[in-house]
Each structure stands twice: as structure tokens, then as C-alpha cells.
Design a protein around this motif. Structure first.
Motif, PDB file in Angstrom:
ATOM      1  N   ALA A 110       0.855  -1.263   0.013  1.00  0.00           N
ATOM      2  CA  ALA A 110      -0.070  -0.184  -0.107  1.00  0.00           C
ATOM      3  C   ALA A 110       0.831   1.217   0.030  1.00  0.00           C
ATOM      4  N   ALA A 111       2.181   1.191   0.448  1.00  0.00           N
ATOM      5  CA  ALA A 111       3.154   2.223   0.561  1.00  0.00           C
ATOM      6  C   ALA A 111       3.759   2.401  -0.770  1.00  0.00           C
ATOM      7  N   CYS A 112       3.719   1.502  -1.880  1.00  0.00           N
ATOM      8  CA  CYS A 112       4.158   1.776  -3.029  1.00  0.00           C
ATOM      9  C   CYS A 112       3.488   2.315  -4.120  1.00  0.00           C
ATOM     10  N   GLU A 113       4.150   3.078  -4.878  1.00  0.00           N
ATOM     11  CA  GLU A 113       3.217   3.811  -5.995  1.00  0.00           C
ATOM     12  C   GLU A 113       2.861   2.937  -7.148  1.00  0.00           C
ATOM     13  N   SER A 114       3.553   1.767  -7.436  1.00  0.00           N
ATOM     14  CA  SER A 114       3.073   0.930  -8.254  1.00  0.00           C
ATOM     15  C   SER A 114       2.214  -0.118  -8.031  1.00  0.00           C
ATOM     16  N   GLY A 115       1.805   0.022  -6.423  1.00  0.00           N
ATOM     17  CA  GLY A 115       0.475  -0.866  -6.179  1.00  0.00           C
ATOM     18  C   GLY A 115       1.011  -2.490  -6.269  1.00  0.00           C
ATOM     19  N   LEU A 116      -0.080  -2.984  -6.486  1.00  0.00           N
ATOM     20  CA  LEU A 116       0.079  -4.749  -6.429  1.00  0.00           C
ATOM     21  C   LEU A 116       0.401  -4.731  -8.117  1.00  0.00           C
ATOM     22  N   LEU A 117       1.603  -5.565  -8.260  1.00  0.00           N
ATOM     23  CA  LEU A 117       1.911  -6.034  -9.576  1.00  0.00           C
ATOM     24  C   LEU A 117       1.526  -7.507  -9.895  1.00  0.00           C
ATOM     25  N   ASN A 118       1.845  -7.818 -11.151  1.00  0.00           N
ATOM     26  CA  ASN A 118       1.418  -9.046 -11.482  1.00  0.00           C
ATOM     27  C   ASN A 118       2.520  -9.892 -11.516  1.00  0.00           C
ATOM     28  N   VAL A 119       2.822 -10.252 -10.298  1.00  0.00           N
ATOM     29  CA  VAL A 119       4.396 -10.738  -9.878  1.00  0.00           C
ATOM     30  C   VAL A 119       4.085 -12.314  -9.959  1.00  0.00           C
ATOM     31  N   ASN A 120       2.900 -12.821  -9.569  1.00  0.00           N
ATOM     32  CA  ASN A 120       2.659 -14.186  -9.655  1.00  0.00           C
ATOM     33  C   ASN A 120       1.293 -14.593  -9.861  1.00  0.00           C
ATOM     34  N   GLN A 121       0.899 -15.818 -10.177  1.00  0.00           N
ATOM     35  CA  GLN A 121      -0.461 -16.517 -10.365  1.00  0.00           C
ATOM     36  C   GLN A 121      -1.631 -15.754  -9.494  1.00  0.00           C
TER      37      GLN A 121
END
Length: 243
Positions: A110-121
Motif C-alpha cells: 500500500a506504500a508503493c506507488e506501483s501498487g500490486l504488480l502481476n508478480v505471480n499467479q
């Protein structure tokens, strides 16, 4: 008390106990709620302020209406919890259960500008199913409710920037599993970021993530099967949530 309310109390109390087992507590803060059936202004069950998650039982949950009046129960609630939960319950007919957490991984993402990334399934399940809400301070201002509603939209979850995570569901089973995997997606991203000095993070392309998200939606009914399994586990460990 009717049978339907008793079932909702049991499920919500179980959700608090399971969250305690998973380490989702933030001392007395954060909250889960479930809307009670009935016409007119929404009424919902929420935790009484002052109890840890592992102290919640079906009988000590309190009932609050959309104006913040305590309808049933002999304890107060967290005002910030009322702001957030009443906002969602009043805006979405399908938002019967709302879960809000302050986990380490959730707050980090929540502190990251990018938010949730498509890192994993697991992350891909939330592709185009996740809203973002800008931080406005501790949620004491009832005027923020309209902005929370707009940020959530029709999504199944919300990242409260610089704050935490929120999930919604038609049942406690739905909202709880959505939160379980949203938090896990954040944990995976946090772990991947720690490895980024060794190897670049490979993201799932948006088109593929959209396909995977659709695959998860087709098996959403399995959330109830998982919930039933969690309840059996909780009953083996400590069934006192039923009291």
C-alpha cells in the motif's frame, strides 16, 4: 435472534479467530463486519472495541446501524471502522462481508506507488479487480465514505494507500478468502522485491493476467469449500468462537 443472524455471527467470529491464527491482528485495530438481512438502512455486525481478535465470540459481536447507533451489544466500536465499513455496506448490495487488515505485507504494498504488480499467479487473480484509495488520514471523517465508495467501485478488493487492505464478498467465506490471497499476493511481491538485487522480477503480461483472473472467477464457488475446511481446522484447535 433468528437462525440466519446466528449463522452470520458464527462465521464472523470464526473469521476473527482465523485472522488471529494467521497473524493479521493490529492489537485492537482493524475490523471485519457482516451485514444483517433486512430491508431499509443497513445494520451490520462488527467487533466491540477493546477485544483482541482471539477474544471475539459469536455472542460479543455488536450490531451497528448506518447512522452509527449501537442496536445490540454493550460495547463501543472503533469510529474509523464505522466510517470504512458503513461506506461499503451502504454502497454495494453484494458487499455482505467487509474485511480490513493492517498486515506488514499489505501495508508495504500500500506504500508503493506501483501498487500490486502481476508478480505471480495469485497476484493475477486481482488484475482489474482491485481499486485504490488515496490516504486521507485516520478514517474519522464521515465525508470520506463517498470517496471510499468511488475508489472501490465494483471491485472485490481495495488497497487503501499508505494504510492497508480491504476485501468484500457476498459471504464471509468469499471476503475472507479474497483477503487471504490478496495478503499472500502482497507477501509474494515483498519477497520478490527483496530478491530484485539478485535477479530482475519477471511480471506476468496484462493480457495473460486478465485471462488468469477470469479463470479464478470461474472457480469462485470453491471459496466455500475452503472456508468449510478452515472451520473444521478451527474447531479442532479452539471452538470457543461459537460461544
Amino acid at each position: 435472534m433468528d437462525i440466519q443472524e446466528q449463522k452470520l455471527r458464527l462465521d464472523l467470529a470464526a473469521a476473527y479467530r482465523l485472522a488471529a491464527m494467521f497473524g493479521w491482528e493490529d492489537t485492537l485495530y482493524t475490523h471485519f463486519s457482516v451485514r444483517l438481512p433486512g430491508e431499509g438502512e443497513p445494520r451490520f455486525l462488527i467487533n466491540p472495541f477493546g477485544l483482541m481478535f482471539d477474544e471475539i465470540t459469536a455472542s460479543n459481536l455488536i450490531v451497528v446501524d448506518g447512522q452509527g447507533e449501537i442496536i445490540s451489544g454493550d460495547a463501543k466500536y472503533n469510529p474509523a471502522g464505522f466510517t470504512i465499513h458503513s461506506a461499503v455496506h451502504s454502497a454495494r448490495d453484494d458487499a455482505h462481508c467487509v474485511i480490513h487488515t493492517h498486515t506488514l505485507a499489505g501495508m508495504a504494498v500500500a506504500a508503493c506507488e506501483s501498487g500490486l504488480l502481476n508478480v505471480n499467479q495469485i497476484s493475477a487473480e486481482f488484475h482489474e479487480q482491485l481499486g485504490y484509495h488515496d490516504y486521507e488520514g485516520v478514517a474519522f471523517n464521515l465525508e470520506e465514505r463517498s470517496r471510499i465508495q468511488a475508489s472501490l467501485g465494483e471491485n472485490m478488493a481495495l488497497i487503501l494507500k499508505n494504510h492497508g487492505l480491504l476485501s468484500v464478498g457476498e459471504t464471509v467465506a468469499d471476503a475472507f478468502q479474497i483477503m487471504f490471497y490478496l495478503n499472500k499476493a502482497c507477501e509474494i511481491q515483498l519477497a520478490a522485491a527483496q530478491m530484485s538485487g539478485v535477479s530482475a522480477i519477471e511480471l506476468i503480461p496484462d493480457t495473460l493476467a486478465q485471462y488468469v483472473s477470469g479463470q479464478f472467477q470461474k472457480v469462485a464457488h470453491e471459496r466455500q469449500i475452503v472456508w468449510d475446511a478452515w472451520l473444521r481446522k478451527l474447531d479442532r484447535i479452539d471452538p470457543s468462537y461459537k460461544e
